[in-house]
Design an enzyme around this catalytic site. Sequence first.
Site, short mmCIF file in Angstrom:
data_model
loop_
_atom_site.label_atom_id
_atom_site.label_comp_id
_atom_site.label_asym_id
_atom_site.label_seq_id
_atom_site.Cartn_x
_atom_site.Cartn_y
_atom_site.Cartn_z
N GLU A 116 8.43 13.32 -1.12
CA GLU A 116 9.00 13.96 0.15
C GLU A 116 10.32 15.17 0.08
O GLU A 116 10.94 14.98 -0.53
CB GLU A 116 9.25 12.93 1.08
CG GLU A 116 9.08 14.00 2.97
CD GLU A 116 10.54 14.11 3.09
OE1 GLU A 116 10.86 16.01 3.26
OE2 GLU A 116 11.85 13.78 3.37
N CYS A 166 15.68 18.06 6.27
CA CYS A 166 14.03 18.78 5.36
C CYS A 166 13.33 19.64 6.37
O CYS A 166 12.66 20.22 6.18
CB CYS A 166 13.47 18.36 4.88
SG CYS A 166 13.04 16.65 5.65
N LYS A 183 17.52 3.04 -4.79
CA LYS A 183 18.34 3.93 -5.15
C LYS A 183 19.02 5.24 -4.20
O LYS A 183 18.28 5.94 -3.57
CB LYS A 183 18.40 4.17 -6.87
CG LYS A 183 19.29 5.24 -7.64
CD LYS A 183 20.02 6.04 -7.44
CE LYS A 183 19.35 8.02 -6.87
NZ LYS A 183 20.14 8.38 -6.70
N GLU A 242 14.93 27.12 1.09
CA GLU A 242 15.92 26.18 2.17
C GLU A 242 17.27 26.45 1.92
O GLU A 242 17.94 26.08 1.47
CB GLU A 242 15.41 24.62 1.48
CG GLU A 242 15.47 23.49 2.94
CD GLU A 242 15.10 22.22 2.73
OE1 GLU A 242 14.80 21.70 3.77
OE2 GLU A 242 15.38 21.70 0.99
#
Length: 481
Positions: A254, A288, A178, A385
């Site tokens: 993750e 990331c 997906k 982040e």
Amino acid sequence: MSVDPTLTHVHGLLARLAPPTSHDTFSVLDPSTGEPIAEVARVGAAEVDAAVDAAADALPAWSATAPRRRSEILHAAHALMLAELEPLALLMSLEMGKTRADARAEVRYAAEFFRWFAEEAVRIGGELRTAPGGANRIATVHRPVGVALLLTPWNFPAAMATRKLAPALAAGCTALLKPAEDTPLTAVYLGDLLSRAGVPDGVVHVLTTDRPAELVEWALADARVRKVSFTGSTPVGRSLLRQTADRVVNTSLELGGNAPFLVLEDADLDDAVEGAMYAKMRNGGQACTSANRFLVHSAVVDDFAERLTGRMAALRVGPGTDEATELGPMVNAKRQRDLAARVDGAVGAGAKVHTGGEPLERPGFFYPATVLSGVGRESVLSVEETFGPIAPIIEVESDDDAVALATDTEFGLAAYVYSRDLGRALSVGERLQAGMVGVNRGAISDPAAPFGGMKQSGLGREGGFEGIHEYLEVSYLAVAW
């Protein structure tokens, strides 16, 4: 290069993916213009059920396929990706906005996961040893987990797919992929490529939707889905853990990061800035592992800020498909607005803008490379982040100060440290609570190395020798002879 052949090919794939009677679709936008480039099928519960049925039916034969044959298919996929590097890179530049240089690098990186796990497929081991009492033997074998649901993000649409697909297929699992709604076209392309490489029908299914929560709920309702691997934000990861807990589904995560980039007072500033440009600006800062905050010793902070500003200000901004572009657009309008709000908040609290700092007045979702100094330690740019081309510089007074600030976060994915004294850099690096640490280098990702984080940056590892074990279960046989 004309984009029409690539888009025509993708439209053909989408037509085969969508059920003939389905008219339920969503638009994929070019972030350089904000205009649609394709319509993609929005799969429903019936399509998800059919995909799980097919994946479960294909599982016994694929699991029983000789490891050498699975390896050969993955090697073929690696060769096909490299042979089709240009159209695949162009497709990623179109739907995600990354530069042509970044897109080409991603295709090479993504293809390498097929080659790495092709080699791991024939090395799935086991063990036979005598029990301490001497009366029997302990035999262990590794078996595929089963049908795997693979949920990938938009920022690396090829690499995040192959980093999951390759070990799943090498282990003998079947897969439901997906992709993110912003970048589904690359996943569709990869599904077709795997078929052409020799993956049997039913083994891999690409499921596209802009309603991911519904799709995941439908898939996890089926007891035959025994594995979930997700790359994305920590809040979504927490939600997935709650969902998978009901059936104790094998789960790999993750998740988000808040990578500190430490510049000690004895660092080679030319090297540090070079590393900072890669660690910060790879993929336009939308990674990331991106350096999220620069913790720079007070003795060199002004010099570092000046050098970094010169490099950031010189970047050429433009559409990802343009060969001259060094910084493309953000992936969507929401990302652009979020960056602007964060910078405005930091400036309002006293931060100084060295370059950038305001959205660009042009079509598409562009935000300029931005350097800020005097950023507060409690600023949203420091504690969350950012996922964009913003470099907040925070002054520190010592190694201990830098380490304390670097580790004062719930995240622990990546970190970077620069010092001319390798022993000092290693000592500081070992104190950082991160799954991956770059020591005097800004590039850390490697298919042969374990990728993953500590704390709320995730569970498990992808890549390296560890990656295939995320898709294997250990079975112990007690044997007497």
